[in-house]
Design a protein around this motif. Sequence first.
Motif, PDB file in Angstrom:
ATOM      1  N   LEU A  72       8.112  -1.915   3.883  1.00 18.87           N
ATOM      2  CA  LEU A  72       6.684  -1.961   3.062  1.00 18.87           C
ATOM      3  C   LEU A  72       5.600  -1.945   4.139  1.00 18.87           C
ATOM      4  N   HIS A  73       4.920  -1.455   4.063  1.00 25.08           N
ATOM      5  CA  HIS A  73       3.084  -1.461   4.365  1.00 25.08           C
ATOM      6  C   HIS A  73       2.336  -1.870   3.661  1.00 25.08           C
ATOM      7  N   CYS A  74       1.924  -3.036   4.016  1.00 23.95           N
ATOM      8  CA  CYS A  74       1.342  -4.219   3.112  1.00 23.95           C
ATOM      9  C   CYS A  74       0.013  -4.567   3.360  1.00 23.95           C
ATOM     10  N   ASN A  94       0.825  -1.321   0.076  1.00 25.02           N
ATOM     11  CA  ASN A  94       0.016  -0.232   0.201  1.00 25.02           C
ATOM     12  C   ASN A  94       0.336   1.068  -0.222  1.00 25.02           C
ATOM     13  N   ASN A  95       2.260   0.895   0.747  1.00 28.98           N
ATOM     14  CA  ASN A  95       3.072   2.712   1.186  1.00 28.98           C
ATOM     15  C   ASN A  95       4.013   1.942   0.800  1.00 28.98           C
ATOM     16  N   ILE A  96       4.922   3.241   0.168  1.00 28.42           N
ATOM     17  CA  ILE A  96       6.257   2.713   1.421  1.00 28.42           C
ATOM     18  C   ILE A  96       6.727   3.961   2.073  1.00 28.42           C
ATOM     19  N   HIS A  97       7.832   3.376   3.567  1.00 27.01           N
ATOM     20  CA  HIS A  97       7.777   4.375   3.721  1.00 27.01           C
ATOM     21  C   HIS A  97       9.949   4.394   3.934  1.00 27.01           C
ATOM     22  N   ALA A  98      10.886   5.286   3.866  1.00 25.65           N
ATOM     23  CA  ALA A  98      12.038   4.987   4.393  1.00 25.65           C
ATOM     24  C   ALA A  98      12.701   5.112   5.779  1.00 25.65           C
ATOM     25  N   HIS A 151      -2.092   0.489  13.510  1.00 24.97           N
ATOM     26  CA  HIS A 151      -1.332   1.823  13.672  1.00 24.97           C
ATOM     27  C   HIS A 151      -0.245   1.600  13.594  1.00 24.97           C
ATOM     28  N   PHE A 152       1.384   2.696  13.108  1.00 20.64           N
ATOM     29  CA  PHE A 152       2.569   2.502  12.819  1.00 20.64           C
ATOM     30  C   PHE A 152       3.054   3.735  12.400  1.00 20.64           C
ATOM     31  N   GLN A 153       4.779   3.727  12.934  1.00 30.04           N
ATOM     32  CA  GLN A 153       5.433   4.984  12.725  1.00 30.04           C
ATOM     33  C   GLN A 153       6.085   4.848  12.307  1.00 30.04           C
TER      34      GLN A 153
END
Length: 679
Positions: free
Chosen positions: A421-423, A410-414, A447-449
């Motif tokens: 990887l947010h799947c 769904n999203n990627i965060h460096a 939730h995550f950060q």
Amino acid sequence: MIESLVKVTLETDVICYLHTKQPESYEIIKKLKKKSENEGILLNDTTDVHYDIGQSFAYLYHLKNAEDFQNDSFRRIDDLPSFSSRCHRVACHQELSTGKADAALVWFDVGTAVVLHSCGKHFCIPGDYGILCETEVTLYDFSRIFGNFLCFLNRHTSKISIFEWRCDEGSHRYRLFAYLQVDHEISLCVCHVDLYFGITVYCTLDNGEFRKYSVTMMSYLPGQSIILKQDKKLIQSIIDLQIHGDFIVTLDETKKNLKLYRFLNHLSLVMDICVFNVVTQYCIVSSHLLIIESNGTLSIYEISAFSELKFETTQVQHDVVKVHAVKSSFLIVNGTTRELFSIENKRSLKLKKIGTLRFECRSVLTTVMPAQSKLFILSDDYSTLAIWHANKTYMIQYVSTLLDSSVLINNIHAVSAGIVLHCHDQQIFLWKLDDSNTRTFLGRARHFQTKNNRIVLYDGSVNKLIVYDTTQMLRGTIQVPNCCDALCFSEDTEYLFVIDREESMLLMYQVNNGKCLEKLFIENLSAQIQTMDDRLVLLSNDEMLLISIAKQHTSYVEKNDHVPSNGCALFEEQYWICCHKKRPWVRISTDNDSSNISTTLASSSDLPLTFDNDYLNILNELNKLADVHLPCVDGHPYVDFVKKLRTMSDGTQILIYTPCRLKTIFQRLLYFDFIDQDI
Ligand SMILES: [Zn+2]
Ligand SMILES: [Zn+2]
Ligand SMILES: [Zn+2]
Ligand SMILES: [Zn+2]
């Protein structure tokens, strides 16, 4: 010993005492002829109490002493306060010395509540009450240092009184543990005594309202807090809140009004922009604000009170375009045309094409790592990652990923160690960009950060925060008491803030040891939380709330052991039930003549110190654990699951989850050893 006792009164006024041998199999053990008008109530599994309304005596019928029906198996207790109302039985959680479950009878007479304990003695709590309320007690490891709780309601005065009472070898004492004055007539109420949240009272009012009161909080919350200071409130209906550098950016309900605030010595409104369409993305680079609207307009404003429009194009498809800020430029990725643009933050703003990507990227999976001035773009088939370095302007580097397309990203965060990887299905993976190219499953997260090199996930199925430090390769868990609706790290990632909307609670945890440092009640919290420097930005009642975090590095045990503190009990105590521990006891003198009961007000100082000693001992054990098992420990003595690897007969290993409740701190220690060996 009789396992389970059933009492049946027949129409012929014969009382039968039955005893369950096996499920659905009963055996009559005693038969009694009921005396006329006698009321009766079972006190426990060996004693039945017979009394008459209006009388001041009762008969205790002990089943284990009666060989068969005899009048003398009744023990008469005289000189009791009159039975003006029917008796209620309350279970005691304070165990008898025999280890058996204990109970007491409670009734009300004029101006007093009477407690007849199974030790055979009674005591009175003066006052007008009238109604005994149901009380639930959850004290876990700490239950042995508390007595029993009673909750009384006076419907005429709308006052709820919660008493703690103890029986120590037949000598009784009680104290008013907490009370609540409600401004409305109460029809029903129940009380919850909890280690973490203290006393909570739920009541229904005659106007149909249902209310919940945190009595502990109401008793101990100071008018002005000493640790957390409320700086400023601004009234605005806000549905989105983000922090970009020095700015706090808010969007109103329509998403057409965007406001920019800056915090210097106080919070000030810098810019207020109203656009015609819904704002779908925005981004800030030093003195410029970029906005994309749902009609495809991209505009850049100079940040000032005049909000001067500096650049505009209507050529963007808002849903396949991503904008990022890298160094002093806006970077725009167009997923349809695969083009990459930059707008440099100069006097005249121009859209400059950087290049065209080699792969399809309609899903625009992009992320930036500001510290390294890099932009990452993942191809639609996940096979290739494009890296654009802001320092080497026209170079796009391509890396083969070895990622399979079996999971939907769904999203990627460096992060510094790689890309998170947010799947789909809330699965979170850490993908390392080094030579190993490994993909590690971090868990499922509601939730995550990610911040710097740390990642926090909230796993709602076990109510735990899972914290990863990707440079030190550490993993820790923190048990949250209720649930987590939003979370964020502090700027330095040393602290975690959690919002629990049900309990209207803001919780602050220390990441290194998982300790809960603060619990703050804030009415109507939204699931929005952001940090900037030493400040927290929250939304409550549609208002923006700015809370400053005062740095305080005293450990919890130190606070209790050495430093005499004038602080608020709610901030000092991790376990709110302990806020009430200084309430004075009333001791019932242990004269042999039970009719000559006198009450003396005992001062706190001449009471046994067992409470404080026990409390500190348990706390010390918990803190020792916290030091041994860094970075985080489960701060909760109630453990939901124990994991165990079991080797099957064919040699395969399976992971087994066993629900488990740990009763004492010593079992808790074993639990940690066990985990260290097996996992
Ligand atoms: Zn007793
Ligand atoms: Zn995400
Ligand atoms: Zn709990
Ligand atoms: Zn919730």
